[in-house]
Design an enzyme around this catalytic site. Structure first.
Site, PDB file in Angstrom:
ATOM      1  N   GLY A 184       0.845  -1.186   0.000  1.00  0.00           N
ATOM      2  CA  GLY A 184       0.000   0.000   0.000  1.00  0.00           C
ATOM      3  C   GLY A 184       0.877   1.230   0.000  1.00  0.00           C
ATOM      4  O   GLY A 184       2.099   1.152   0.170  1.00  0.00           O
ATOM      5  N   ILE A 186       2.244   5.039   1.330  1.00  0.00           N
ATOM      6  CA  ILE A 186       2.740   5.490   2.628  1.00  0.00           C
ATOM      7  C   ILE A 186       1.535   5.878   3.496  1.00  0.00           C
ATOM      8  O   ILE A 186       0.726   6.718   3.109  1.00  0.00           O
ATOM      9  CB  ILE A 186       3.677   6.706   2.461  1.00  0.00           C
ATOM     10  CG1 ILE A 186       4.875   6.333   1.593  1.00  0.00           C
ATOM     11  CG2 ILE A 186       4.158   7.208   3.829  1.00  0.00           C
ATOM     12  CD1 ILE A 186       5.729   7.537   1.188  1.00  0.00           C
ATOM     13  N   ALA A 188      -0.957   3.771   4.399  1.00  0.00           N
ATOM     14  CA  ALA A 188      -2.180   3.042   4.051  1.00  0.00           C
ATOM     15  C   ALA A 188      -2.604   2.056   5.133  1.00  0.00           C
ATOM     16  O   ALA A 188      -3.749   1.621   5.170  1.00  0.00           O
ATOM     17  CB  ALA A 188      -1.995   2.306   2.727  1.00  0.00           C
ATOM     18  N   GLY A 189      -1.672   1.655   6.011  1.00  0.00           N
ATOM     19  CA  GLY A 189      -2.017   0.732   7.084  1.00  0.00           C
ATOM     20  C   GLY A 189      -1.507  -0.679   6.882  1.00  0.00           C
ATOM     21  O   GLY A 189      -1.923  -1.610   7.577  1.00  0.00           O
ATOM     22  N   THR A 191       1.425  -2.112   7.560  1.00  0.00           N
ATOM     23  CA  THR A 191       2.123  -2.696   8.710  1.00  0.00           C
ATOM     24  C   THR A 191       1.144  -3.038   9.823  1.00  0.00           C
ATOM     25  O   THR A 191       1.273  -4.080  10.480  1.00  0.00           O
ATOM     26  CB  THR A 191       3.201  -1.730   9.231  1.00  0.00           C
ATOM     27  OG1 THR A 191       4.107  -1.423   8.163  1.00  0.00           O
ATOM     28  CG2 THR A 191       3.978  -2.347  10.385  1.00  0.00           C
ATOM     29  N   GLU A 208       9.253  -4.480   7.036  1.00  0.00           N
ATOM     30  CA  GLU A 208      10.302  -3.707   6.388  1.00  0.00           C
ATOM     31  C   GLU A 208      11.113  -2.922   7.424  1.00  0.00           C
ATOM     32  O   GLU A 208      10.551  -2.305   8.329  1.00  0.00           O
ATOM     33  CB  GLU A 208       9.687  -2.736   5.379  1.00  0.00           C
ATOM     34  CG  GLU A 208      10.705  -2.009   4.545  1.00  0.00           C
ATOM     35  CD  GLU A 208      10.069  -1.176   3.446  1.00  0.00           C
ATOM     36  OE1 GLU A 208      10.800  -0.763   2.540  1.00  0.00           O
ATOM     37  OE2 GLU A 208       8.847  -0.957   3.509  1.00  0.00           O
ATOM     38  N   TYR A 220      14.229  12.896   2.420  1.00  0.00           N
ATOM     39  CA  TYR A 220      13.094  13.817   2.459  1.00  0.00           C
ATOM     40  C   TYR A 220      13.524  15.272   2.548  1.00  0.00           C
ATOM     41  O   TYR A 220      12.724  16.180   2.317  1.00  0.00           O
ATOM     42  CB  TYR A 220      12.178  13.457   3.635  1.00  0.00           C
ATOM     43  CG  TYR A 220      11.316  12.242   3.355  1.00  0.00           C
ATOM     44  CD1 TYR A 220      10.388  12.246   2.321  1.00  0.00           C
ATOM     45  CD2 TYR A 220      11.443  11.074   4.105  1.00  0.00           C
ATOM     46  CE1 TYR A 220       9.613  11.144   2.044  1.00  0.00           C
ATOM     47  CE2 TYR A 220      10.666   9.959   3.844  1.00  0.00           C
ATOM     48  CZ  TYR A 220       9.756   9.994   2.810  1.00  0.00           C
ATOM     49  OH  TYR A 220       8.983   8.896   2.534  1.00  0.00           O
ATOM     50  N   ASP A 259       4.918  -6.978   5.225  1.00  0.00           N
ATOM     51  CA  ASP A 259       4.255  -5.694   4.960  1.00  0.00           C
ATOM     52  C   ASP A 259       4.870  -4.994   3.751  1.00  0.00           C
ATOM     53  O   ASP A 259       4.736  -3.788   3.591  1.00  0.00           O
ATOM     54  CB  ASP A 259       4.295  -4.795   6.195  1.00  0.00           C
ATOM     55  CG  ASP A 259       5.685  -4.263   6.504  1.00  0.00           C
ATOM     56  OD1 ASP A 259       6.678  -4.831   6.003  1.00  0.00           O
ATOM     57  OD2 ASP A 259       5.786  -3.269   7.260  1.00  0.00           O
ATOM     58  N   GLU A 320       8.554  12.541   7.550  1.00  0.00           N
ATOM     59  CA  GLU A 320       7.458  12.341   6.592  1.00  0.00           C
ATOM     60  C   GLU A 320       6.510  13.529   6.504  1.00  0.00           C
ATOM     61  O   GLU A 320       5.639  13.556   5.626  1.00  0.00           O
ATOM     62  CB  GLU A 320       6.641  11.103   6.978  1.00  0.00           C
ATOM     63  CG  GLU A 320       7.355   9.780   6.808  1.00  0.00           C
ATOM     64  CD  GLU A 320       6.482   8.601   7.199  1.00  0.00           C
ATOM     65  OE1 GLU A 320       6.818   7.466   6.821  1.00  0.00           O
ATOM     66  OE2 GLU A 320       5.457   8.814   7.880  1.00  0.00           O
TER      67      GLU A 320
END
Length: 374
Positions: A184, A186, A188-189, A191, A208, A220, A259, A320
């Protein structure tokens, strides 16, 4: 790892489409209680204690982590969902479905709402016959004799007939798949879902290791400078981790949930790398991709961009917080393109934009139901 208990349930019906009633109850139990390990033959008997249509009865073996007191409430709810309407009477009555707990491991329970072993099971041939078929050597915890002997000593001489029709056993996720990869965007759920499923199904969990990557915070702040070392380090680490963990899958046939999937590396590299960098990266990726075990099921969690940004802000990772909607859209487009071109990958796309499977059990069960049926 949740502690699993083996319980034996008796199911009966004498209204409507009786076989459908039993099958639907089995499906509900598999969804809400646990894995159905065994199903007896279907036995037909005359009604017990009153004049009515014949009953069809079965027994099933279920593995569950639900405590006994909660289990009886869950079974009563399943009866209600299947249309049973209880009458205010102590007499025996017709019912489209009846589910009783016969045994709960070797526990002896005496409470207001539940008595286990079932207090009347030793007097009922229509209970003991199907139970003995699937659990003949199991000991009755009070009489200290096997179920086979309990049937032999039963004084009930009612006629009991095995019918030809067979019921289907729902195949649990742990038998259907050896390896599920959950992907999914970043936030998205993925994990969260991997963790929840790992606990429920006692799987090996492969997460991961992004938190250990020193290039991620730097990327970033300066994407052009750190994109290539970031993507190469991720690719190497993902390859190493999946190679090690999935090699054990081949040896021991474990059930593994991850994940991420290795193809994630290429999706992000397409977005972040310059053309010449990507060509070099692609050569390395293609060599590694050939060696990686493919998942039995690839689950992609779709989350709309607005919810993704909310989730990213909520979890509070400093590096993030400046992610832009346009970047998330590019990632989704990359996944969409990948999914559309993978002919031999068993893929399930689940839209989680309007649900909260972490905090709402019914949403989580909806996802599990889709995975079971994939």
């Amino acid at each position: 790892m949740k502690n699993q208990i083996t319980t034996y349930l008796s199911l009966g019906t004498n209204q409507g489409n009786k076989l459908d009633n039993l099958q639907n109850a089995i499906y509900k139990i598999a969804d809400k209680v646990g894995s159905v390990s065994k199903i007896s033959s279907v036995y037909k008997t005359a009604s017990w204690g009153f004049e009515s249509d014949d009953f069809l009865n079965i027994c099933i073996q279920v593995s569950t982590d639900i405590p006994a007191q909660q289990l009886i409430l869950t079974l009563l709810n399943i009866e209600t969902e299947l249309g049973r309407k209880r009458k205010e009477t102590e007499s025996y009555t017709d019912r489209n479905i009846d589910i009783d707990i016969l045994l709960f491991d070797d526990d002896i329970i005496f409470s207001k709402n539940l008595i286990v072993p079932h207090p009347k099971m030793l007097d009922r041939k229509f209970v003991l016959a199907p139970l003995a078929e699937i659990a003949s050597l199991i000991m009755h915890p009070i009489t200290k004799t096997t179920i086979a002997n309990c049937l032999h000593n039963c004084s009930d001489n009612s006629e009991i007939i095995i019918v030809n029709e067979k019921l289907k056993r729902p195949i649990p996720i742990s038998e259907k798949y050896n390896y599920i990869a959950i992907e999914g965007n970043i936030g998205a759920g993925k994990t969260s879902l991997a963790n929840m499923m790992s606990k429920d199904f006692n799987t090996k969990l492969v997460l991961e290791r992004f938190a250990d990557n020193p290039f991620l915070p730097k990327f970033y702040t300066d994407k052009e400078r750190y994109a290539f070392p970031l993507e190469m380090s991720f690719l190497a680490d993902r390859y190493q981790q999946l190679s090690d963990d999935l090699a054990q899958l081949d040896l021991f046939k474990n059930f593994v949930i991850s994940d991420y999937y290795i193809f994630k590396s290429l999706i992000f590299a397409q977005i972040t790398l310059q053309q010449e960098e990507y060509k070099l990266y692609r050569k390395m990726f293609d060599l590694m991709y050939k060696e990686i075990t493919k998942p039995d099921l690839y689950v992609y969690l779709y989350q709309n961009t607005e919810r993704l940004l909310e989730n990213i802000k909520k979890r509070g990772r400093a590096y993030e917080q400046n992610i832009e909607a346009n970047y998330l859209q590019k990632i989704h487009d990359g996944y969409k393109s990948f999914i559309s071109t993978q002919q031999n990958l068993n893929t399930l796309v689940i839209d989680v934009s309007e649900i909260d499977f972490v905090n709402h059990p019914e949403d989580y069960q909806s996802i599990i139901h889709q995975i079971k049926k994939a």
